[in-house]
Design a protein around this motif. Structure first.
Motif, mmCIF file in Angstrom:
data_model
loop_
_atom_site.group_PDB
_atom_site.id
_atom_site.type_symbol
_atom_site.label_atom_id
_atom_site.label_comp_id
_atom_site.label_asym_id
_atom_site.label_seq_id
_atom_site.Cartn_x
_atom_site.Cartn_y
_atom_site.Cartn_z
ATOM 1 N N GLN A 3 0.842 -1.194 0.000
ATOM 2 C CA GLN A 3 0.000 0.000 0.000
ATOM 3 C C GLN A 3 0.881 1.249 0.000
ATOM 4 O OE1 GLN A 3 -3.376 -0.459 -0.182
ATOM 5 N NE2 GLN A 3 -2.815 -2.625 -0.255
ATOM 6 N N ALA A 4 0.722 2.069 -1.041
ATOM 7 C CA ALA A 4 1.446 3.331 -1.123
ATOM 8 C C ALA A 4 0.463 4.480 -0.963
ATOM 9 C CB ALA A 4 2.178 3.456 -2.447
ATOM 10 N N LEU A 5 0.831 5.452 -0.161
ATOM 11 C CA LEU A 5 0.026 6.645 0.055
ATOM 12 C C LEU A 5 0.766 7.839 -0.525
ATOM 13 C CD1 LEU A 5 -2.443 8.022 1.476
ATOM 14 C CD2 LEU A 5 -0.928 8.329 3.459
ATOM 15 N N VAL A 6 0.157 8.525 -1.477
ATOM 16 C CA VAL A 6 0.733 9.732 -2.070
ATOM 17 C C VAL A 6 0.018 10.932 -1.450
ATOM 18 C CG1 VAL A 6 1.086 11.063 -4.180
ATOM 19 C CG2 VAL A 6 1.323 8.563 -4.220
ATOM 20 N N VAL A 7 0.796 11.767 -0.766
ATOM 21 C CA VAL A 7 0.253 12.963 -0.115
ATOM 22 C C VAL A 7 0.799 14.169 -0.882
ATOM 23 C CG1 VAL A 7 0.087 14.280 2.019
ATOM 24 C CG2 VAL A 7 0.163 11.774 2.094
ATOM 25 N N ARG A 8 -0.079 14.905 -1.538
ATOM 26 C CA ARG A 8 0.389 15.988 -2.401
ATOM 27 C C ARG A 8 -0.460 17.244 -2.216
ATOM 28 N NH1 ARG A 8 -1.210 13.122 -8.198
ATOM 29 N NH2 ARG A 8 -3.433 13.612 -8.224
ATOM 30 N N GLY A 9 0.209 18.386 -2.383
ATOM 31 C CA GLY A 9 -0.485 19.657 -2.216
ATOM 32 C C GLY A 9 0.490 20.731 -1.806
ATOM 33 N N GLY A 10 -0.014 21.719 -1.034
ATOM 34 C CA GLY A 10 0.825 22.830 -0.633
ATOM 35 C C GLY A 10 1.021 23.811 -1.772
ATOM 36 N N GLU A 28 2.982 1.426 -9.267
ATOM 37 C CA GLU A 28 2.136 0.287 -9.621
ATOM 38 C C GLU A 28 2.964 -0.865 -10.170
ATOM 39 O OE1 GLU A 28 -0.484 2.278 -12.263
ATOM 40 O OE2 GLU A 28 -1.688 3.182 -10.650
ATOM 41 N N ALA A 29 3.986 -0.534 -10.955
ATOM 42 C CA ALA A 29 4.834 -1.583 -11.538
ATOM 43 C C ALA A 29 5.666 -2.301 -10.493
ATOM 44 C CB ALA A 29 5.748 -0.975 -12.607
ATOM 45 N N THR A 30 5.906 -1.652 -9.357
ATOM 46 C CA THR A 30 6.689 -2.282 -8.289
ATOM 47 C C THR A 30 5.794 -2.876 -7.204
ATOM 48 O OG1 THR A 30 6.967 -0.072 -7.281
ATOM 49 C CG2 THR A 30 8.761 -0.898 -8.677
ATOM 50 N N GLY A 31 4.540 -3.109 -7.534
ATOM 51 C CA GLY A 31 3.676 -3.880 -6.665
ATOM 52 C C GLY A 31 2.929 -3.100 -5.615
ATOM 53 N N HIS A 32 2.687 -1.814 -5.872
ATOM 54 C CA HIS A 32 1.968 -0.986 -4.907
ATOM 55 C C HIS A 32 0.567 -0.648 -5.399
ATOM 56 C CE1 HIS A 32 6.190 -0.174 -3.768
ATOM 57 N NE2 HIS A 32 5.710 0.022 -2.547
ATOM 58 N N THR A 33 -0.390 -0.757 -4.514
ATOM 59 C CA THR A 33 -1.701 -0.154 -4.714
ATOM 60 C C THR A 33 -1.627 1.270 -4.201
ATOM 61 O OG1 THR A 33 -2.846 -2.256 -4.473
ATOM 62 C CG2 THR A 33 -4.138 -0.262 -4.124
ATOM 63 N N VAL A 34 -2.038 2.232 -5.018
ATOM 64 C CA VAL A 34 -1.797 3.640 -4.709
ATOM 65 C C VAL A 34 -3.077 4.335 -4.267
ATOM 66 C CG1 VAL A 34 -0.951 5.844 -5.594
ATOM 67 C CG2 VAL A 34 0.083 3.701 -6.389
ATOM 68 N N ARG A 35 -2.977 5.054 -3.171
ATOM 69 C CA ARG A 35 -4.043 5.952 -2.717
ATOM 70 C C ARG A 35 -3.495 7.371 -2.720
ATOM 71 N NH1 ARG A 35 -6.183 6.567 3.494
ATOM 72 N NH2 ARG A 35 -7.803 8.141 3.116
ATOM 73 N N ILE A 36 -4.250 8.320 -3.242
ATOM 74 C CA ILE A 36 -3.803 9.712 -3.351
ATOM 75 C C ILE A 36 -4.700 10.591 -2.492
ATOM 76 C CG2 ILE A 36 -3.408 11.654 -4.917
ATOM 77 C CD1 ILE A 36 -3.092 9.580 -7.180
ATOM 78 N N ASP A 45 -4.787 9.225 10.816
ATOM 79 C CA ASP A 45 -5.719 8.098 10.753
ATOM 80 C C ASP A 45 -5.099 6.826 11.317
ATOM 81 O OD1 ASP A 45 -7.372 9.841 9.477
ATOM 82 O OD2 ASP A 45 -7.206 8.924 7.491
ATOM 83 N N ASP A 46 -5.914 6.017 11.972
ATOM 84 C CA ASP A 46 -5.448 4.728 12.465
ATOM 85 C C ASP A 46 -5.016 3.815 11.329
ATOM 86 O OD1 ASP A 46 -5.962 5.532 15.048
ATOM 87 O OD2 ASP A 46 -7.939 4.581 15.137
ATOM 88 N N ALA A 47 -5.591 4.029 10.131
ATOM 89 C CA ALA A 47 -5.287 3.165 8.990
ATOM 90 C C ALA A 47 -3.854 3.313 8.498
ATOM 91 C CB ALA A 47 -6.260 3.449 7.842
ATOM 92 N N MET A 48 -3.099 4.276 9.016
ATOM 93 C CA MET A 48 -1.708 4.432 8.597
ATOM 94 C C MET A 48 -0.893 3.178 8.883
ATOM 95 S SD MET A 48 -1.098 7.228 7.009
ATOM 96 C CE MET A 48 0.674 7.072 7.069
ATOM 97 N N SER A 49 -1.332 2.372 9.801
ATOM 98 C CA SER A 49 -0.577 1.158 10.124
ATOM 99 C C SER A 49 -0.539 0.181 8.952
ATOM 100 C CB SER A 49 -1.177 0.472 11.352
ATOM 101 O OG SER A 49 -2.536 0.116 11.108
ATOM 102 N N ASP A 50 -1.443 0.355 7.989
ATOM 103 C CA ASP A 50 -1.476 -0.526 6.824
ATOM 104 C C ASP A 50 -0.653 0.011 5.652
ATOM 105 O OD1 ASP A 50 -3.228 -2.270 8.142
ATOM 106 O OD2 ASP A 50 -4.982 -1.129 7.460
ATOM 107 N N VAL A 51 -0.100 1.219 5.776
ATOM 108 C CA VAL A 51 0.629 1.853 4.682
ATOM 109 C C VAL A 51 2.087 1.410 4.691
ATOM 110 C CG1 VAL A 51 1.386 4.061 3.711
ATOM 111 C CG2 VAL A 51 -0.918 3.848 4.668
ATOM 112 N N ASP A 52 2.565 0.942 3.547
ATOM 113 C CA ASP A 52 3.953 0.491 3.440
ATOM 114 C C ASP A 52 4.897 1.593 2.984
ATOM 115 O OD1 ASP A 52 3.572 -2.456 3.955
ATOM 116 O OD2 ASP A 52 2.203 -2.199 2.255
#
Length: 228
Positions: A3-10, A28-36, A45-52
């Motif tokens: 699981q990859a999390l992309v945090v963008r802005g500013g 994606e090619a290196t095996g990550h599901t991406v959330r933006i 969030d508590d769900a951060m524990s699932d982010v790789d």
């Protein structure tokens, strides 16, 4: 799948959407599901524990104390954190806890002679060298990459000794600036924080710099290296 999390802005000057979009196919090619997401408050969030892996491109802006604390917990527990330029080294300036986590804070970049300045970003576009250190020769992020030249913003960063520096850059001391001797700063570094890995690549002001083969290679490799 990781699981990859992309945090963008500013600040929009670093084109956070277009810049991070460049790297989505690699994730994606290196095996990550991406959330933006477009806010650092996701770090609380508590769900951060699932982010790789976190890919952060969020220049300046603010993050709450809860968000920064959540980011520190996630990295300490093994979540990787990577970014480039101001998207990671000039984020959340008012948080000392964030600065300690990252290990570096943008301070300035040298400019052209005042007579050559036009009042836009190009005033700070100077030719400079990214000098790869011996430690970079065998590191997974930098192996095989030789020192290279860029013409863009050259980051002067304030750092500490917990960083493992892979590349440096030396700032000139022209007479129109107040410093009196050249200054060598880290340009690429990694950092171990608990069980998590951090990698910062300071070049990356604009899309053309991110397309430079050495810059893009280091960023892409850092994502694989840092991911849990």
């Amino acid at each position: 799948m990781k699981q990859a999390l992309v945090v963008r802005g500013g600040w929009d000057g670093h084109a956070p959407v277009a810049a991070t979009d460049m790297f989505l196919p690699h994730l994606e090619a290196t095996g990550h599901t991406v959330r933006i997401v477009d806010t650092p408050e996701v770090y609380a969030d508590d769900a951060m524990s699932d982010v790789d892996l976190i890919v952060q491109c969020y220049t300046m802006g603010e993050a709450s104390g809860a968000a920064v604390a959540g980011l520190r917990r996630a990295v300490a527990a093994g979540t990787g954190l990577v970014g480039w330029h101001g998207g990671i080294a000039d984020s959340f300036r008012n948080s000392s806890d964030y600065l300690q986590l990252i290990g570096g804070q943008f301070a300035t970049h040298p400019s052209k002679h005042p007579d050559e300045c036009h009042g836009d970003q190009s005033d700070n576009y100077l030719p400079y060298t990214v000098d790869m250190l011996p430690a970079a020769a065998d590191h997974p992020v930098t192996a095989g990459i030789a020192s290279f030249e860029l013409t863009t913003e050259q980051y002067w960063v304030l750092t500490d000794d917990l960083n493992d520096v892979l590349a440096t850059t030396t700032h000139p001391a022209p007479p129109w600036h107040p410093w009196h001797r050249t200054i060598t700063c880290p340009a690429v570094w990694t950092r171990q924080w608990g069980e998590g890995r951090i990698c910062v690549v300071t070049p990356g002001h604009s899309l053309d710099v991110l397309e430079h083969p050495s810059v893009r290679t280091m960023i892409e490799r850092s994502m694989v290296w840092a991911s849990r």
